[in-house]
Write a protein that holds these residues in place. Structure first.
Motif, PDB file in Angstrom:
ATOM      1  N   GLY A  74      14.347  14.723  13.310  1.00 19.15           N
ATOM      2  CA  GLY A  74      13.754  13.634  14.063  1.00 19.15           C
ATOM      3  C   GLY A  74      12.539  13.043  13.378  1.00 19.15           C
ATOM      4  N   SER A  75      11.675  13.916  12.860  1.00 19.31           N
ATOM      5  CA  SER A  75      10.487  13.437  12.155  1.00 19.31           C
ATOM      6  C   SER A  75      10.862  12.715  10.863  1.00 19.31           C
ATOM      7  N   THR A  76      11.901  13.200  10.198  1.00 17.83           N
ATOM      8  CA  THR A  76      12.360  12.542   8.973  1.00 17.83           C
ATOM      9  C   THR A  76      12.846  11.135   9.264  1.00 17.83           C
ATOM     10  N   LEU A  77      13.648  10.976  10.340  1.00 20.80           N
ATOM     11  CA  LEU A  77      14.141   9.647  10.707  1.00 20.80           C
ATOM     12  C   LEU A  77      12.980   8.711  11.019  1.00 20.80           C
ATOM     13  N   LEU A  78      12.026   9.196  11.788  1.00 24.56           N
ATOM     14  CA  LEU A  78      10.892   8.349  12.156  1.00 24.56           C
ATOM     15  C   LEU A  78      10.082   7.944  10.934  1.00 24.56           C
ATOM     16  N   THR A  79       9.810   8.906  10.057  1.00 16.95           N
ATOM     17  CA  THR A  79       8.989   8.628   8.874  1.00 16.95           C
ATOM     18  C   THR A  79       9.695   7.688   7.913  1.00 16.95           C
ATOM     19  N   VAL A  80      10.985   7.974   7.631  1.00 12.87           N
ATOM     20  CA  VAL A  80      11.736   7.121   6.697  1.00 12.87           C
ATOM     21  C   VAL A  80      11.880   5.719   7.257  1.00 12.87           C
ATOM     22  N   GLY A  81      12.172   5.616   8.562  1.00 12.97           N
ATOM     23  CA  GLY A  81      12.312   4.289   9.159  1.00 12.97           C
ATOM     24  C   GLY A  81      11.031   3.490   9.084  1.00 12.97           C
ATOM     25  N   LEU A  82       9.895   4.144   9.406  1.00  9.87           N
ATOM     26  CA  LEU A  82       8.619   3.445   9.371  1.00  9.87           C
ATOM     27  C   LEU A  82       8.250   3.031   7.955  1.00  9.87           C
ATOM     28  N   LEU A  83       8.390   3.959   7.004  1.00 10.74           N
ATOM     29  CA  LEU A  83       8.045   3.624   5.614  1.00 10.74           C
ATOM     30  C   LEU A  83       8.971   2.562   5.055  1.00 10.74           C
ATOM     31  N   GLY A  84      10.246   2.581   5.471  1.00 14.90           N
ATOM     32  CA  GLY A  84      11.187   1.568   4.993  1.00 14.90           C
ATOM     33  C   GLY A  84      10.795   0.178   5.455  1.00 14.90           C
ATOM     34  N   MET A  85      10.450   0.029   6.738  1.00 14.38           N
ATOM     35  CA  MET A  85      10.048  -1.289   7.242  1.00 14.38           C
ATOM     36  C   MET A  85       8.747  -1.752   6.603  1.00 14.38           C
ATOM     37  N   LEU A  86       7.797  -0.826   6.439  1.00  9.96           N
ATOM     38  CA  LEU A  86       6.543  -1.193   5.780  1.00  9.96           C
ATOM     39  C   LEU A  86       6.770  -1.611   4.337  1.00  9.96           C
ATOM     40  N   SER A  87       7.685  -0.938   3.646  1.00  7.29           N
ATOM     41  CA  SER A  87       7.974  -1.286   2.244  1.00  7.29           C
ATOM     42  C   SER A  87       8.557  -2.690   2.141  1.00  7.29           C
ATOM     43  N   ILE A  88       9.489  -3.025   3.040  1.00 14.18           N
ATOM     44  CA  ILE A  88      10.067  -4.370   3.018  1.00 14.18           C
ATOM     45  C   ILE A  88       8.998  -5.416   3.312  1.00 14.18           C
ATOM     46  N   LEU A  89       8.127  -5.124   4.267  1.00 16.70           N
ATOM     47  CA  LEU A  89       7.047  -6.063   4.587  1.00 16.70           C
ATOM     48  C   LEU A  89       6.157  -6.307   3.377  1.00 16.70           C
ATOM     49  N   VAL A  90       5.766  -5.260   2.680  1.00 21.85           N
ATOM     50  CA  VAL A  90       4.877  -5.391   1.520  1.00 21.85           C
ATOM     51  C   VAL A  90       5.583  -6.112   0.380  1.00 21.85           C
ATOM     52  N   LEU A  91       6.850  -5.743   0.111  1.00 22.15           N
ATOM     53  CA  LEU A  91       7.587  -6.391  -0.986  1.00 22.15           C
ATOM     54  C   LEU A  91       7.776  -7.872  -0.720  1.00 22.15           C
ATOM     55  N   ASP A  92       8.097  -8.229   0.504  1.00 19.63           N
ATOM     56  CA  ASP A  92       8.281  -9.647   0.846  1.00 19.63           C
ATOM     57  C   ASP A  92       6.971 -10.410   0.677  1.00 19.63           C
ATOM     58  N   TRP A  93       5.875  -9.807   1.143  1.00 14.68           N
ATOM     59  CA  TRP A  93       4.570 -10.472   1.006  1.00 14.68           C
ATOM     60  C   TRP A  93       4.185 -10.646  -0.462  1.00 14.68           C
ATOM     61  N   LEU A  94       4.437  -9.614  -1.283  1.00 11.74           N
ATOM     62  CA  LEU A  94       4.122  -9.719  -2.708  1.00 11.74           C
ATOM     63  C   LEU A  94       4.973 -10.793  -3.391  1.00 11.74           C
ATOM     64  N   TRP A  95       6.254 -10.876  -3.014  1.00 13.30           N
ATOM     65  CA  TRP A  95       7.149 -11.890  -3.607  1.00 13.30           C
ATOM     66  C   TRP A  95       6.597 -13.288  -3.324  1.00 13.30           C
ATOM     67  N   LEU A  96       6.240 -13.522  -2.067  1.00 14.15           N
ATOM     68  CA  LEU A  96       5.804 -14.861  -1.688  1.00 14.15           C
ATOM     69  C   LEU A  96       4.433 -15.203  -2.284  1.00 14.15           C
ATOM     70  N   THR A  97       3.500 -14.265  -2.249  1.00 15.27           N
ATOM     71  CA  THR A  97       2.176 -14.561  -2.815  1.00 15.27           C
ATOM     72  C   THR A  97       2.269 -14.767  -4.320  1.00 15.27           C
ATOM     73  N   HIS A  98       3.166 -14.040  -4.989  1.00 13.86           N
ATOM     74  CA  HIS A  98       3.348 -14.235  -6.421  1.00 13.86           C
ATOM     75  C   HIS A  98       3.948 -15.603  -6.715  1.00 13.86           C
ATOM     76  N   GLY A  99       4.689 -16.139  -5.747  1.00 17.19           N
ATOM     77  CA  GLY A  99       5.277 -17.463  -5.925  1.00 17.19           C
ATOM     78  C   GLY A  99       4.360 -18.591  -5.510  1.00 17.19           C
TER      79      GLY A  99
END
Length: 461
Positions: free
Chosen positions: A184-209
C-alpha cells in the motif's frame, strides 16, 4: 566507576522469617517463586485464581507475604485490593503492566510493591542488543545510560553513550522517510512521485520553450489533471502531453489505492515522521507484548531507533505503541521475506521477545538465515525444556526474563528493596537500595508441586 571490586560473589540465601507465603497465579514466574520458597523451607500456599472465601482462608497469621503474579492487570488489581483489605500489614508484591495503575496502586497501598517483567528485563535486553560486554544498560539521560559489567573480580559501572555517526544517522533518517515498507505504501509513494515527475517535466519543457513560469505551471497542472494542454506548443509537445495524461491516469489510480489503504488499514506505520520505518542502525523487536513494548521504550530513551513486529493485528498493546510513536509492522517475525524487507542486515540487533519460547527460537532461526552480523537476543524462561535446548544452539544470546522476575519478587517478599536485577551466569544479582549486591539462584519451575496448570503462557506477555 567500579563498585565492590573485590566482591567474591558468595551464594547468599535471602534472610527472613521461616513463616509462610501465599503465591497467586498460574504463570511460570509464580511457579518459579513457589519452588524457590519451598526449597528454602517455607510453607507456600499456591493458588491459581482463588475465590474470596479461598483467599481469606489462605491469609492466616503465619503468612509473611503475598505475591500476585498474573498477566491480567484488572484481575491482579482486584486481588491486591482484596488482600490489602483482609490483611493490610502483609508484604504484597503485584505484577502489573500499566504504568498509571501501578503508580496509583502503590500510592493507595504503601505495603504493596508493583513490578512488571518488562520493566525488569528492559535494561538487560537492551544491553544484549547494544553492548556485548554489558549485562544491563539503564537510562540516565538523552542518549546516555549506565552500563553494568559483571566479572569474576567484581562489578563495574561505566557511562554509556549512543555511538552513531552523524552522517550515517542522517542517511538512515532520510531513507526511513522515503522508502516504502509495504504494498500500500509503495503504491501511494510511486503514484505521488509519478504525478509530481510529470508535473515537473511538463513545466521544464514549457519554460525551456519560452513560456512564462506561471503560465507553464498552469498548463502543466492541466496536463496532470488530464484536461489537456491549454494552448498549442508544437506536435512534439502534443505527443508528450498525451502520453503524460495517460501515465497520470495510472499514477493517480495507484495513489488513490495506496491512500485508501493508509486511511482504512491499521495506521501503525507512517510514511513520514516519527513512525516511519527506520532503515539502518535500528533494533527490530519481535513480539509487542509487555516485554517488547517496555524494551522499545527503553531503547528509544537511549536514542536507538526501534521497529516492532507483531503478528496479531488486534494485539492488546498496539494502540499504546501507536500513541508512543513506535512503528509496528503486522506480520510473523519468523518470515524471512519480512525480515529482509525490514532490512535486518542493516539493523543493530534483533530481539525476539514473544511470550512463547518456541516462537522466539523460530524467529532466531529465520533471522540467522538473513544475516550473521546483527546480534540476535532471545527471550526465554517460560518453557524450561525449550530454554535448555536453545542454549545448545548458536542462535543468539538468551535472556531468562522469568528468572529475573522471580528473584526480584522473592527479594521484596523478604524485605530487600531491590532496585535492579542483573544476570550472572545461572545466578541473579540483586542491587539493593543500600548499594549492596545479593547473589540468588532460581529454582526450576517444575519443582513447584502444587496443582497449578502446567505450561501456561500468554500471548500478551
Amino acid at each position: 566507576m567500579t563498585v565492590q571490586p573485590g566482591l567474591n560473589w558468595p551464594d547468599v540465601d535471602l534472610p527472613g522469617s521461616r513463616g509462610g507465603f501465599v503465591v497467586i497465579g498460574d504463570t511460570t514466574t509464580a511457579r518459579r517463586v513457589c519452588a524457590a520458597l519451598t526449597e528454602r523451607g517455607h510453607v507456600v500456599t499456591h493458588l491459581d485464581q482463588p475465590g474470596p472465601t479461598e483467599l481469606r482462608a489462605a491469609l492466616t497469621e503465619t503468612v509473611d507475604g503475598v505475591a500476585i503474579l498474573l498477566h491480567q492487570d484488572e484481575i491482579s488489581l482486584q486481588y491486591a485490593m482484596a488482600v490489602a483489605h483482609a490483611a493490610p500489614s502483609l508484604r504484597l508484591v503485584v505484577e502489573i503492566f500499566d504504568a498509571t495503575v501501578s503508580a496509583q496502586l502503590e500510592t493507595l497501598l504503601p505495603n504493596c510493591l508493583v513490578t512488571s517483567p518488562g520493566r525488569l528485563a528492559a535494561p538487560v535486553l537492551a544491553a544484549r542488543c547494544l553492548d556485548p560486554t554489558a549485562v544491563a544498560i539503564t537510562h540516565v539521560g538523552p542518549r546516555r545510560g549506565l552500563a553494568y559489567d559483571v566479572k569474576d573480580d567484581g562489578l563495574t559501572v561505566r557511562e554509556w553513550r549512543r555511538s552513531h555517526p552523524r552522517l550515517r544517522a542522517l542517511r538512515g533518517w532520510l531513507a526511513s522517510q522515503v522508502m516504502p515498507h509495504d504494498a500500500g505504501s509503495t503504491l501511494l509513494t510511486v503514484g505521488l512521485l509519478g504525478m509530481l515527475s510529470i508535473l515537473v517535466l511538463d513545466w521544464l519543457w514549457l519554460t525551456h520553450g519560452g513560456v512564462e513560469g506561471t503560465t507553464a505551471f498552469q498548463e502543466a497542472v492541466a496536463v496532470v489533471a488530464t484536461v489537456g494542454p491549454i494552448s498549442e506548443h508544437g506536435e512534439a509537445y502534443a505527443v508528450f502531453a498525451g502520453v503524460a495524461m495517460l501515465l497520470t491516469l495510472v499514477f493517480a489510480g495507484m495513489f488513490t489505492a495506496g491512500l485508501v489503504d493508509q486511511l482504512l488499514g491499521p495506521r501503525l506505520v507512517g510514511l513520514f515522521g516519527q513512525r516511519a520505518l527506520p532503515r539502518s542502525g535500528h533494533v527490530i523487536v519481535v513480539g509487542m507484548g509487555q516485554v517488547g513494548l517496555r524494551l522499545c521504550r527503553h531503547l528509544i530513551a537511549l536514542g536507538v531507533p526501534v521497529l516492532g513486529v507483531e503478528r496479531d493485528a488486534r494485539g492488546r498493546y498496539l494502540g499504546t505503541a501507536r500513541n508512543l510513536g513506535i512503528p509496528v509492522v503486522v506480520g510473523h517475525g519468523g518470515d524471512r521475506l519480512l525480515l529482509e524487507r525490514l532490512r535486518l542486515d542493516h539493523a543493530a540487533a534483533l530481539a525476539a521477545v514473544g511470550s512463547a519460547d518456541l516462537d522466539n527460537v523460530s524467529v532466531a532461526v529465520a533471522a540467522r538465515g538473513v544475516t550473521h552480523q546483527a546480534p540476535i537476543v532471545i527471550r526465554m524462561g517460560e518453557q524450561e525444556s525449550v530454554s535448555e535446548s536453545a542454549s545448545l544452539l548458536p542462535l543468539g544470546v538468551l535472556c531468562d526474563v522469568v528468572e529475573l522476575s522471580a528473584a526480584y519478587v522473592i527479594a521484596h517478599l523478604f524485605g530487600h528493596t531491590a532496585a535492579l536485577a542483573l544476570p550472572r551466569g545461572r545466578d541473579v544479582l540483586l542491587e539493593t537500595a543500600q548499594g549492596e549486591y545479593l547473589s540468588w539462584r532460581a529454582a526450576r519451575r517444575d519443582a513447584c508441586t502444587h496443582g497449578v496448570r502446567p505450561g501456561v503462557h500468554r500471548r500478551d506477555a
